[in-house]
Design an enzyme around this catalytic site. Sequence first.
Site, PDB file in Angstrom:
ATOM      1  N   LYS A 117     -15.225   1.116  35.942  1.00 36.81           N
ATOM      2  CA  LYS A 117     -14.712   2.163  35.041  1.00 36.81           C
ATOM      3  C   LYS A 117     -13.191   2.041  34.927  1.00 36.81           C
ATOM      4  O   LYS A 117     -12.544   1.556  35.848  1.00 36.81           O
ATOM      5  CB  LYS A 117     -15.058   3.546  35.616  1.00 36.81           C
ATOM      6  CG  LYS A 117     -16.505   3.940  35.486  1.00 36.81           C
ATOM      7  CD  LYS A 117     -16.728   5.330  36.051  1.00 36.81           C
ATOM      8  CE  LYS A 117     -18.181   5.754  35.952  1.00 36.81           C
ATOM      9  NZ  LYS A 117     -18.681   5.908  34.589  1.00 36.81           N
ATOM     10  N   ARG A 124     -29.755   5.834  36.314  1.00 39.18           N
ATOM     11  CA  ARG A 124     -31.158   5.633  35.917  1.00 39.18           C
ATOM     12  C   ARG A 124     -31.867   4.642  36.839  1.00 39.18           C
ATOM     13  O   ARG A 124     -33.081   4.723  37.022  1.00 39.18           O
ATOM     14  CB  ARG A 124     -31.214   5.191  34.448  1.00 39.18           C
ATOM     15  CG  ARG A 124     -30.487   3.914  34.159  1.00 39.18           C
ATOM     16  CD  ARG A 124     -30.178   3.726  32.685  1.00 39.18           C
ATOM     17  NE  ARG A 124     -28.990   4.483  32.259  1.00 39.18           N
ATOM     18  CZ  ARG A 124     -28.528   4.490  31.007  1.00 39.18           C
ATOM     19  NH1 ARG A 124     -29.138   3.806  30.045  1.00 39.18           N
ATOM     20  NH2 ARG A 124     -27.457   5.196  30.708  1.00 39.18           N
TER      21      ARG A 124
HETATM   22  N1  BES Z   1     -21.974   8.953  36.109  1.00 44.56           N
HETATM   23  C1  BES Z   1     -21.846   8.370  34.833  1.00 44.56           C
HETATM   24  C2  BES Z   1     -21.974   9.376  33.699  1.00 44.56           C
HETATM   25  C3  BES Z   1     -20.830  10.341  33.536  1.00 44.56           C
HETATM   26  C4  BES Z   1     -19.766  10.016  32.730  1.00 44.56           C
HETATM   27  C5  BES Z   1     -20.856  11.567  34.140  1.00 44.56           C
HETATM   28  C6  BES Z   1     -18.737  10.910  32.560  1.00 44.56           C
HETATM   29  C7  BES Z   1     -19.822  12.465  33.961  1.00 44.56           C
HETATM   30  C8  BES Z   1     -18.767  12.132  33.160  1.00 44.56           C
HETATM   31  C9  BES Z   1     -22.925   7.317  34.622  1.00 44.56           C
HETATM   32  O1  BES Z   1     -23.319   6.628  35.753  1.00 44.56           O
HETATM   33  C10 BES Z   1     -22.367   6.318  33.675  1.00 44.56           C
HETATM   34  O2  BES Z   1     -21.439   5.651  34.038  1.00 44.56           O
HETATM   35  N2  BES Z   1     -22.948   6.232  32.488  1.00 44.56           N
HETATM   36  C11 BES Z   1     -22.481   5.340  31.499  1.00 44.56           C
HETATM   37  C12 BES Z   1     -23.681   4.710  30.847  1.00 44.56           C
HETATM   38  C13 BES Z   1     -23.341   3.559  29.937  1.00 44.56           C
HETATM   39  C14 BES Z   1     -22.862   2.396  30.759  1.00 44.56           C
HETATM   40  C15 BES Z   1     -24.573   3.193  29.158  1.00 44.56           C
HETATM   41  C16 BES Z   1     -21.667   6.123  30.486  1.00 44.56           C
HETATM   42  O3  BES Z   1     -22.020   7.264  30.175  1.00 44.56           O
HETATM   43  O4  BES Z   1     -20.642   5.613  30.045  1.00 44.56           O
HETATM   44 MN    MN Z   2     -22.092   4.959  36.134  1.00 46.79          MN
END
Ligand code: BES
Ligand code: MN
Length: 493
Positions: free
Chosen positions: A275, A349
Site C-alpha cells: 500500500k 477474502r
Molecule cells: N483492508 C483493505 C480494505 C480497506 C481499505 C479497508 C481502506 C479500509 C480502508 C483490503 O484488504 C484491501 O486492501 N482491499 C483492496 C482490494 C483491491 C486490491 C482489489 C482495496 O480496497 O483497495
Molecule cells: Mn488489503
Amino acid sequence: MEYALTEETPDQLATECLIVGIHENRGLSKAAQAIDRILGGEIAAIVQRGDIEGKPGQTLPLLRAAGKAERVLLVGMGIAGECKPGQYKEAVARAAQAAADLHATTMASFLPSIPVKDRSPAWALEQAVVATEDALYRFDRLKTKGPARTKPQSALFGAPGESGAMAHDALDAGIAIARAVSFAKDLANLPGNMCTPSYLAEQAQALGTRHAIKVNVLEKTDMETLGMGALLAVARGTHEPAKLIVLEYRGNGTAAPIALVGKGVTFDSGGISLKPPANMDEMKFDMCGAATVLAVMQAAADMKLPINLVGIVPTTENLPGGSAIKPGDIVTSLSGQTIEILNTDAEGRLILCDALTYTERFKPAAVVDIATLTGACVIALGAQAGGLMSNNEALGHELDEAGQYAADRIWPLPLWEEYQKQLDSNFADMANIGGREAGTITAACFLSRFTEAYPWAHLDIAGIAYKSGKDKGATGRPVPLLMEFLRRRARSV
Ligand code: BES
Ligand code: MN
Ligand code: ZN
C-alpha cells in the site's frame, strides 16, 4: 462507568450534573418543568430569551445549583413528539460530552423519558446507556503524560415510571451492548505491534474463562492438516503466527447456530502489492470484523440470549516478508477451489474464504461475515452505512431492519451473477480481484463461491468501523446492529 436507574424526581436528585431536555418552540420537558419550578421560572426565562433554541443536541450549562443538583445542563431535543432516533442519540452523546467538559464525576439524565419517534421507552433507555458510553470512551491507556481528563464515573437515568421490570431489562441490555462496543473499540485501537493474532487468541481464551463460551484456537499445523491454503498463503509474509479462533456460545440446546465470521488482519500492509504510505497506520483497524465477533460473543453471553452462536475469526498479519505470496501465485483453498492471487492486498477474502468453508461443519442456520474488505465500499457509502450483500433475501432484509432499528445502518448492494465473470482467471478457478469496477461487489462475489451451503450475508464495514483524522479511532460498529439481529432471532424461536 456505572449506570443505574433512579426513581427520584429531578428536583430531589443529588448529582453533580442534572440533565434535562428543552424542546424547540420554547417548550420545556417534564423534567425541565420540575427544575423550573424550584428555580422560580429561571429556565422558562432562559428559553424565552432564546439562549437555547432546543435544536437536537444543543447544550447550555447553568452554572448554579438546583435542589440537590450542583449544576443543570439543558439539552435541546427538537420539536416535542418529533425527536428522531438519530437526533436522540446525538443529543444524549452531546449531553455526556458536556457533562465531562464541566468536570462532573456524576451525572443524572432525564433525557430517556422524552418520547422518541417510532421507538419504545425501552429503546430510549437502552440507547441512553450505549450513546453515553460511546461519547465518553477514550483510548488513553498508552499515554503516560498529561492530566487524566475527568469524566463521569456514574450515570443515573430517570426512566418513564410505568414498568420497572421493563426499565431494568432495557438498562441491562444497554450496559451489555455498551460494554461490548467499548471492548471492540479497545481491541481495534490497540496498535498492530500489540494486537497480534496471538493477542486476539488470548482475548478469546479470556472470554472463555469469564463467560459460558467454549474457545478453540487452531494453529498453523492444524490449518495445514485441514488444507487452508488460502488463509496460510496470506500468513507467509509475516513471522507472527496465524490463528483460526473458534468460539461457541450455547443458549438454545441443539438448535442450529448462527455463525459470525470476522476478518482479523491485525495489520494490512498490502503485502508485496504494498500500500502507499499515507494513512497506512489505519490498517491496524483491519481486524475490526474480528473485534466485532469477539464483542458480540461477549454481549450475547452477558445477556444470556437463548440462541446458539458460533464465532469464527481467521487472523494474521499481511506483510511483504521474504516468503510472502507474490502476484501470480496460485493457491488451493480449503474448499478445493484454486485461486490466482493477482493482488496480495486483496487478502481479506483469502482468509475469509477458508474460514467460511470451515464454518460449514457447524451446520449453521445463517452465516454473517463482517469485514473491512474494500476501499471501494468507503467510496460508495462513506461512513454512514456498511455494505450489505447476501445470497438470501430474507436474511439480508432481517439485517437491514435490525440496523435501522439500532441506528447502526447498512445498505444493500446487488450480488448479481453478471458480476461473477470479473473474477475469471486464465490459470486458476478464479482470480482474487475483479478489476476497478464494482470492487465491493466483486469481493463479495469471491466470497459467495464459498458460501453456497448456507444462507449467508456479508457486511463490508470498511467505511463504518473506524474514523480517520482528528477523531481517529474505532467505532465499535456494527456491534449494535448484530445485537439487535440476534435478539430478534432469539424472540422468534
Ligand atoms: N483492508 C483493505 C480494505 C480497506 C481499505 C479497508 C481502506 C479500509 C480502508 C483490503 O484488504 C484491501 O486492501 N482491499 C483492496 C482490494 C483491491 C486490491 C482489489 C482495496 O480496497 O483497495
Ligand atoms: Mn488489503
Ligand atoms: Zn485488508
